[in-house]
Every structure is written in structure tokens, then in C-alpha cells.
Design a protein around this motif. Structure first.
Motif, mmCIF file in Angstrom:
data_model
loop_
_atom_site.group_PDB
_atom_site.id
_atom_site.type_symbol
_atom_site.label_atom_id
_atom_site.label_comp_id
_atom_site.label_asym_id
_atom_site.label_seq_id
_atom_site.Cartn_x
_atom_site.Cartn_y
_atom_site.Cartn_z
ATOM 1 N N PRO A 12 0.793 -1.235 0.000
ATOM 2 C CA PRO A 12 0.000 0.000 0.000
ATOM 3 C C PRO A 12 0.825 1.286 0.000
ATOM 4 O O PRO A 12 1.959 1.312 0.433
ATOM 5 C CB PRO A 12 -0.807 -0.101 1.296
ATOM 6 N N ASP A 13 0.187 2.294 -0.453
ATOM 7 C CA ASP A 13 0.626 3.683 -0.525
ATOM 8 C C ASP A 13 1.284 4.013 -1.855
ATOM 9 O O ASP A 13 0.737 4.734 -2.625
ATOM 10 C CB ASP A 13 1.479 4.110 0.670
ATOM 11 N N MET A 14 2.458 3.456 -2.139
ATOM 12 C CA MET A 14 3.089 3.810 -3.412
ATOM 13 C C MET A 14 3.494 2.586 -4.219
ATOM 14 O O MET A 14 3.869 2.715 -5.373
ATOM 15 C CB MET A 14 4.290 4.741 -3.187
ATOM 16 N N GLY A 15 3.426 1.422 -3.640
ATOM 17 C CA GLY A 15 3.843 0.211 -4.338
ATOM 18 C C GLY A 15 5.345 0.024 -4.265
ATOM 19 O O GLY A 15 6.104 0.967 -4.040
ATOM 20 N N GLY A 16 5.771 -1.211 -4.455
ATOM 21 C CA GLY A 16 7.174 -1.555 -4.308
ATOM 22 C C GLY A 16 8.105 -0.911 -5.316
ATOM 23 O O GLY A 16 9.228 -0.543 -4.983
ATOM 24 N N ILE A 17 7.646 -0.780 -6.560
ATOM 25 C CA ILE A 17 8.509 -0.178 -7.581
ATOM 26 C C ILE A 17 8.838 1.266 -7.229
ATOM 27 O O ILE A 17 10.008 1.652 -7.177
ATOM 28 C CB ILE A 17 7.872 -0.280 -8.982
ATOM 29 N N LYS A 18 7.809 2.068 -6.965
ATOM 30 C CA LYS A 18 8.052 3.480 -6.640
ATOM 31 C C LYS A 18 8.806 3.633 -5.325
ATOM 32 O O LYS A 18 9.662 4.515 -5.198
ATOM 33 C CB LYS A 18 6.732 4.246 -6.592
ATOM 34 N N ALA A 19 8.507 2.777 -4.352
ATOM 35 C CA ALA A 19 9.212 2.851 -3.066
ATOM 36 C C ALA A 19 10.694 2.541 -3.251
ATOM 37 O O ALA A 19 11.557 3.252 -2.724
ATOM 38 C CB ALA A 19 8.584 1.889 -2.065
ATOM 39 N N THR A 20 10.992 1.506 -4.026
ATOM 40 C CA THR A 20 12.392 1.152 -4.293
ATOM 41 C C THR A 20 13.095 2.270 -5.042
ATOM 42 O O THR A 20 14.224 2.654 -4.703
ATOM 43 C CB THR A 20 12.465 -0.167 -5.094
#
Length: 120
Positions: free
Chosen positions: A57-65
Motif C-alpha cells: 500500500p501507498d506507493m507500491g514496491g517499484i516506486k518505493a524502491t
């Protein structure tokens, strides 16, 4: 000094299992079930390694990474991307992760990949 691991996954069972396994290996585990304020979270914990889920949740793993990797003070922290998605290898590459682990995973596989990254 204990190695610190941050696990970001919205599945509480995955967080519990991974925490138990990794703490049994002597590592200090921190968990989050979201990616809200991910850069601030990583700056606060300063983990030696991050396990990042794709569907979080929130931004997803791709954007978080990508957010972590684009922050100069955090860019060298290894990130293992993990997901049940059939194309986890490609997703990890797009995200800019250092490695990947497909779910479901074997306990020994988790221990092996974390140890290999931490011992580099």
C-alpha cells in the motif's frame, strides 16, 4: 553489531514468518506493512538490507524502491524485491532492486539470499 533488516510487506503472515526466520539468524528485523514515508522510515532505521514487496500500500514496491535508490544517502542499501508476481525478475529490474526473491519461497532460499547480500 547486529545487521538490520527492513521488511516492507502488507501480508502480516509474511512479516511474522520472515521476522522469526531472520531473527533466528541473529539479525535485527524491522517491519512495515506500508510504504508511507518510506524514505524517512529508511533514514530512521538505516537498515543493512531491505526486503520490498511489489504489492504494498501507498506507493507500491517499484516506486518505493526507486525513491530509496534515488536518495543519495540511501542508494547503496541493497534491496531484495520479493513478490508472487510471475515476472518478479523484470519488476525488480524496473524498480532498481539489487536482487529478487519469488514468492512463495523456501526458508533456506530466504536465508541464503539475505546472507549473501549482507556478507558482500
Amino acid at each position: 553489531m547486529d545487521k538490520k533488516i527492513l521488511i516492507c510487506d502488507d501480508d502480516e503472515d509474511i512479516l511474522s514468518i520472515c521476522t522469526y526466520i531472520l531473527e533466528e539468524n541473529g539479525w535485527n528485523v524491522h517491519t512495515r506493512n506500508h510504504c508511507k514515508n518510506i524514505v524517512e522510515t529508511v533514514e530512521e532505521i538505516m537498515p543493512d538490507i531491505i526486503l520490498m514487496d511489489n504489492w504494498i500500500p501507498d506507493m507500491g514496491g517499484i516506486k518505493a524502491t526507486q525513491a530509496i535508490k534515488s536518495t543519495p544517502s540511501l542508494s547503496k542499501i541493497p534491496i531484495i524485491y520479493f513478490s508472487a508476481n510471475n515476472d518478479v525478475k523484470a519488476l525488480a529490474r524496473v524498480a532498481g532492486a539489487d536482487n529478487f526473491l519469488a514468492k512463495p519461497f523456501d526458508i533456506e532460499e530466504l536465508e541464503k539470499i539475505v546472507a549473501s547480500v549482507l556478507n558482500k
